[in-house]
Design an enzyme around this catalytic site. Structure first.
Site, PDB file in Angstrom:
ATOM      1  N   CYS A   2     -17.697 -22.298 139.171  1.00 28.89           N
ATOM      2  CA  CYS A   2     -16.578 -21.605 138.904  1.00 28.89           C
ATOM      3  C   CYS A   2     -16.051 -20.644 140.437  1.00 28.89           C
ATOM      4  O   CYS A   2     -16.840 -20.553 141.281  1.00 28.89           O
ATOM      5  CB  CYS A   2     -16.585 -20.515 138.000  1.00 28.89           C
ATOM      6  SG  CYS A   2     -17.122 -21.369 136.272  1.00 28.89           S
ATOM      7  N   ARG A  27     -17.590 -25.570 145.061  1.00 30.02           N
ATOM      8  CA  ARG A  27     -18.496 -24.947 144.293  1.00 30.02           C
ATOM      9  C   ARG A  27     -18.908 -25.625 142.734  1.00 30.02           C
ATOM     10  O   ARG A  27     -19.755 -25.460 142.222  1.00 30.02           O
ATOM     11  CB  ARG A  27     -17.760 -23.526 143.575  1.00 30.02           C
ATOM     12  CG  ARG A  27     -17.823 -22.606 144.953  1.00 30.02           C
ATOM     13  CD  ARG A  27     -17.195 -21.447 144.432  1.00 30.02           C
ATOM     14  NE  ARG A  27     -18.058 -20.509 143.764  1.00 30.02           N
ATOM     15  CZ  ARG A  27     -18.995 -19.712 143.909  1.00 30.02           C
ATOM     16  NH1 ARG A  27     -19.242 -19.485 145.276  1.00 30.02           N
ATOM     17  NH2 ARG A  27     -19.644 -18.901 142.944  1.00 30.02           N
ATOM     18  N   TRP A  76     -16.016 -24.270 135.885  1.00 28.34           N
ATOM     19  CA  TRP A  76     -16.872 -25.164 135.446  1.00 28.34           C
ATOM     20  C   TRP A  76     -17.446 -25.037 133.978  1.00 28.34           C
ATOM     21  O   TRP A  76     -17.773 -23.820 133.772  1.00 28.34           O
ATOM     22  CB  TRP A  76     -18.167 -25.298 136.465  1.00 28.34           C
ATOM     23  CG  TRP A  76     -19.183 -26.288 136.294  1.00 28.34           C
ATOM     24  CD1 TRP A  76     -19.279 -27.412 136.803  1.00 28.34           C
ATOM     25  CD2 TRP A  76     -20.602 -25.967 135.529  1.00 28.34           C
ATOM     26  NE1 TRP A  76     -20.180 -28.033 136.610  1.00 28.34           N
ATOM     27  CE2 TRP A  76     -21.161 -27.494 135.887  1.00 28.34           C
ATOM     28  CE3 TRP A  76     -21.166 -25.375 134.953  1.00 28.34           C
ATOM     29  CZ2 TRP A  76     -22.420 -27.799 135.240  1.00 28.34           C
ATOM     30  CZ3 TRP A  76     -22.235 -25.436 134.387  1.00 28.34           C
ATOM     31  CH2 TRP A  76     -23.112 -26.665 134.631  1.00 28.34           C
ATOM     32  N   ASN A 101     -16.205 -15.398 136.051  1.00 28.14           N
ATOM     33  CA  ASN A 101     -17.371 -16.258 136.033  1.00 28.14           C
ATOM     34  C   ASN A 101     -18.709 -15.934 135.423  1.00 28.14           C
ATOM     35  O   ASN A 101     -18.746 -14.751 135.244  1.00 28.14           O
ATOM     36  CB  ASN A 101     -17.781 -16.332 137.803  1.00 28.14           C
ATOM     37  CG  ASN A 101     -16.762 -16.965 138.557  1.00 28.14           C
ATOM     38  OD1 ASN A 101     -15.852 -17.713 137.900  1.00 28.14           O
ATOM     39  ND2 ASN A 101     -16.752 -16.915 139.928  1.00 28.14           N
ATOM     40  N   GLY A 102     -19.473 -16.714 135.080  1.00 30.42           N
ATOM     41  CA  GLY A 102     -20.595 -16.141 134.726  1.00 30.42           C
ATOM     42  C   GLY A 102     -20.824 -16.320 133.126  1.00 30.42           C
ATOM     43  O   GLY A 102     -20.151 -17.368 132.563  1.00 30.42           O
ATOM     44  N   GLU A 485     -36.643 -34.881 148.295  1.00 30.31           N
ATOM     45  CA  GLU A 485     -35.708 -34.529 148.631  1.00 30.31           C
ATOM     46  C   GLU A 485     -34.712 -35.765 148.907  1.00 30.31           C
ATOM     47  O   GLU A 485     -33.553 -35.793 148.577  1.00 30.31           O
ATOM     48  CB  GLU A 485     -35.591 -33.742 149.914  1.00 30.31           C
ATOM     49  CG  GLU A 485     -34.318 -33.581 150.538  1.00 30.31           C
ATOM     50  CD  GLU A 485     -33.384 -32.676 149.840  1.00 30.31           C
ATOM     51  OE1 GLU A 485     -32.042 -32.426 150.227  1.00 30.31           O
ATOM     52  OE2 GLU A 485     -33.758 -31.952 148.784  1.00 30.31           O
ATOM     53  N   LYS A 489     -31.276 -36.564 146.835  1.00 32.83           N
ATOM     54  CA  LYS A 489     -29.987 -36.726 147.480  1.00 32.83           C
ATOM     55  C   LYS A 489     -29.337 -38.399 146.869  1.00 32.83           C
ATOM     56  O   LYS A 489     -28.208 -38.160 146.683  1.00 32.83           O
ATOM     57  CB  LYS A 489     -30.105 -37.024 149.082  1.00 32.83           C
ATOM     58  CG  LYS A 489     -30.525 -35.643 149.826  1.00 32.83           C
ATOM     59  CD  LYS A 489     -29.077 -34.825 149.620  1.00 32.83           C
ATOM     60  CE  LYS A 489     -29.458 -33.220 149.795  1.00 32.83           C
ATOM     61  NZ  LYS A 489     -29.937 -32.563 148.780  1.00 32.83           N
ATOM     62  N   GLU A 492     -28.081 -37.479 143.257  1.00 29.18           N
ATOM     63  CA  GLU A 492     -27.160 -36.652 143.415  1.00 29.18           C
ATOM     64  C   GLU A 492     -25.649 -37.325 143.643  1.00 29.18           C
ATOM     65  O   GLU A 492     -24.637 -37.145 142.919  1.00 29.18           O
ATOM     66  CB  GLU A 492     -27.224 -35.539 144.235  1.00 29.18           C
ATOM     67  CG  GLU A 492     -28.033 -34.558 143.912  1.00 29.18           C
ATOM     68  CD  GLU A 492     -28.060 -33.175 144.932  1.00 29.18           C
ATOM     69  OE1 GLU A 492     -28.137 -32.235 144.547  1.00 29.18           O
ATOM     70  OE2 GLU A 492     -28.355 -33.618 146.091  1.00 29.18           O
ATOM     71  N   HIS A 508     -51.757 -44.758 139.541  1.00 24.59           N
ATOM     72  CA  HIS A 508     -51.929 -43.951 138.157  1.00 24.59           C
ATOM     73  C   HIS A 508     -50.647 -43.942 137.441  1.00 24.59           C
ATOM     74  O   HIS A 508     -50.601 -43.174 136.560  1.00 24.59           O
ATOM     75  CB  HIS A 508     -52.130 -42.349 138.714  1.00 24.59           C
ATOM     76  CG  HIS A 508     -53.511 -42.233 139.278  1.00 24.59           C
ATOM     77  ND1 HIS A 508     -54.707 -42.547 138.790  1.00 24.59           N
ATOM     78  CD2 HIS A 508     -53.738 -42.144 140.877  1.00 24.59           C
ATOM     79  CE1 HIS A 508     -55.787 -42.123 139.719  1.00 24.59           C
ATOM     80  NE2 HIS A 508     -55.079 -42.078 140.970  1.00 24.59           N
ATOM     81  N   LYS A 607     -22.178 -26.278 143.225  1.00 26.15           N
ATOM     82  CA  LYS A 607     -22.624 -25.968 144.484  1.00 26.15           C
ATOM     83  C   LYS A 607     -23.694 -24.843 144.233  1.00 26.15           C
ATOM     84  O   LYS A 607     -24.755 -24.648 144.517  1.00 26.15           O
ATOM     85  CB  LYS A 607     -21.875 -25.598 145.531  1.00 26.15           C
ATOM     86  CG  LYS A 607     -22.429 -25.305 146.971  1.00 26.15           C
ATOM     87  CD  LYS A 607     -23.071 -26.368 147.456  1.00 26.15           C
ATOM     88  CE  LYS A 607     -23.723 -25.926 148.934  1.00 26.15           C
ATOM     89  NZ  LYS A 607     -24.218 -27.221 149.694  1.00 26.15           N
TER      90      LYS A 607
END
Length: 612
Positions: A2, A27, A76, A101-102, A485, A489, A492, A508, A607
């Site tokens: 947001c 964001r 969001w 926001n929140g 990582e 990426k 994502e 395994h 973000k």
């Protein structure tokens, strides 16, 4: 997650609010809206599901929205789906408008009370309880500011909100608890925002609000701040450090591409003034008390989420190699455990934004558990995290707009390597050993630039991956977190399912996934674990799996019909993970571009994760 923007000005503020909302798109959001008090003393509002450009199109095609005081929001979705009814700003009875926001944790209780009292709800959001609380107190005869004060007393959660009231035009009142909120000062106009980047082009200085603050912005230069105890306070007015050009796309196709190519200069910025010409670390760069604290530290616990957690995993191996006990924890899990607290332990919190809700909560929990010292490694100098720790090291990566982290991650690794040196110096690291690592760091920016020259070669691999549904990543030692990582990426931004494993774990279970349709990417530096990794590579090859091996130049692994070797720039043992990371960033980027995905704003992601 947001974004809030608002302004009190003497001119039509709508174009400026919209431009700032565009800047905050990184964001993550799924709806957008704007509300202003027009010249007739009424609200003009426009909202939409989707991108800010859709909002702009609506404004330019008939809504004729204008005003000198207004608020905007990119939402969001948390409570309630992404639809126009749930898009902010929310307005009640044409009298009050709110963006938030929140999360309001006690919204169900408040909503139930409001419905029993006859209130009508127009949305499924938790934010709407703020509107009805404000309306209740205004109806009781309170002024706008007092209504906000009383409303805040009723709210439980982590939030930041901004409100407008028709009865008091030319004024915005904001409240902050947990989520970031700033006040910015421009030329005869005042702004509020949840993100310093949104103010980069319009504000000359900012005030960072503290938890519990309520601020009344009335007129273009009048700001009144009240702290959590109800006292008027003065907050420090700080120069805004973000250069407007840093948030422009320039000649690049995407922000992610731009930020990948900025990594050489970003790393140089991280190192600037922190290492001397004779290859020594300036320990005071961590803070005035750094020498005293580091002399006491006997163990380290790293708290982080997502990409930052992988940086912590690498740092754990580095610190252990110097005889320093270290644990790296996923912050959202640490909060709900009762770990043993080592004596004289340093908690290291890592976050790009410094507002990651789980990491902040874990940091708070660590303090309650009795961890003695704390350090924030962060890219945002105005963030909450940097204000609650004993020591701070700013990564200086510059604004990172793309949701997928690139330069923030590599500068975190550089910062953690500086921390390793600082702590190892008191455990017997010699001057020569320190100089060798620092020399490796000083050479890193030029090695990154050399690696980036491989961009076209790596781009040629993207066609092979574009139609794949699964990919495996393998690594060992410090390069296993780099494999994690790399997998993150790829998933994502390309939406290809990708998993990473320590190469020794193949037998395994993961070997069952190997087939001709599932490529494997191996991170293969020329180090003491290469022989073991080569054996793992052969295990994949023997089962018909196609391998892409990212190796150092000169590594004795040869290409054949099932193995394609991509030789990256050779680097030292400590900076090699950074070089290999950038190669995998380029691969993920080009695969996403080939698939036609929204590279900078991948679906379902944000973000800055400011809610649990």
């Amino acid at each position: 997650m947001c974004g809030i923007i608002g302004a009190v000005s003497n001119r039509d503020i709508v174009p400026t609010l919209v431009d700032s909302m565009r800047i905050m798109e990184y964001r993550g959001y799924d709806s957008a809206g704007i509300a202003v008090i027009n010249s007739n003393g009424e609200f003009d509002r426009e909202r939409c599901v989707g991108k800010v450009e859709k909002l702009v199109h609506s404004i330019q095609n008939g809504s004729s929205i204008s005003g000198t005081t207004g608020i905007g929001h990119t939402r969001w979705a948390t409570h309630g789906p992404a639809n126009e009814a749930n898009a902010h700003p929310l307005i009640s009875s044409g009298r009050v408008a709110v963006v938030c926001n929140g999360i309001i944790e006690n919204y169900e209780e408040l909503r139930h009370q409001h419905l029993q009292e006859g209130s009508i709800y127009d949305s499924a959001t938790d934010t709407e309880v703020i509107l009805h609380e404000l309306m209740k107190f205004l109806d009781d005869g309170l002024g706008f500011l007092d209504a906000v004060k009383e409303t805040v007393k009723r709210l439980i959660g982590s939030y930041a909100f901004a409100a407008l009231c028709i009865s008091e035009p030319g004024k915005i009142i904001v409240a902050k608890r947990g989520c970031p909120l700033l006040i910015g000062f421009g030329d005869n106009e005042t702004f509020i925002a949840s993100d310093a980047i949104a103010l980069a082009k319009i504000a000359k200085s900012i005030i960072v609000l503290e938890n519990g603050d309520i601020a009344e912005i009335s007129g273009v230069s009048e700001t009144n701040i009240i702290d959590q105890f109800g006292e008027e306070v003065k907050r420090k007015d700080e120069s805004i450090l973000i250069q407007p050009k840093l948030v422009d796309l320039a000649h690049y196709s995407h922000y992610m591409q731009k930020e990948i190519f900025e990594q050489g200069s970003a790393v140089a910025n991280t190192l600037e003034e922190r290492i001397t010409n004779n290859c020594m670390l300036e320990i005071e760069t961590f803070g005035e008390e750094a020498v005293e604290i580091f002399n006491q530290v006997e163990a380290v616990r790293i708290l982080a989420c997502g990409t930052s957690y992988y940086a912590g995993m690498v740092a754990r191996i580095w610190l252990e190699s110097m005889g320093i006990p270290c644990e790296a924890e996923i912050a959202s899990e640490f909060r709900y455990r009762n770990p043993v607290v080592p004596d004289n332990a340093l908690v290291v919190a890592i976050s790009q934004s410094g507002e990651t809700a789980d990491t902040l909560a874990a940091l708070n929990q660590a303090s309650k558990l009795g961890y003695k010292y704390s350090l924030a490694i962060c890219n945002s100098p105005f963030s909450q995290m940097t204000r609650v720790t004993d020591l701070v090291l700013h990564t200086r990566a510059g604004p990172e707009i793309s949701v997928a982290s690139t330069k923030a991650f590599t500068t975190q690794l550089v910062s953690l390597l500086l921390l390793m040196i600082a702590l190892a110096k008191r455990r017997g690291m010699t001057v020569d050993e320190e100089a060798e690592i620092v020399s490796e760091l000083r050479a890193l920016p030029s090695r990154i630039e050399a690696l980036l020259q491989m961009d076209k070669d790596i781009a040629e691999l993207s066609d092979y991956f574009a139609d794949k549904e699964h990919t495996l990543f393998l690594g060992r030692g410090t390069h296993y977190p780099i494999a994690l990582e790399g997998a993150l990426k790829l998933k994502e931004i390309s939406y290809i399912h990708a998993d990473a494993y320590p190469a020794g774990e193949l037998k395994h279970g993961p070997l069952a996934l190997i087939d001709a349709k599932t490529p494997t990417i191996a991170v293969a530096p020329n180090n003491h674990l290469l022989a073991k990794l080569k054996a793992n590579i052969q295990e994949v090859r023997a089962r018909g799996g196609k391998l892409f091996v990212f190796s150092d130049s000169g590594t004795p692994i040869k290409s054949d019909e099932l193995i394609e070797v991509i030789e990256v720039v050779k680097s030292g043992p400590f900076t090699s993970p950074i070089i290999h990371t950038i190669a995998l960033q380029l691969l993920a980027y080009h695969v996403a571009v080939t698939k036609g995905n929204d590279v900078d704003n991948p679906r379902n992601l944000a973000k800055s994760v400011t809610v649990e």
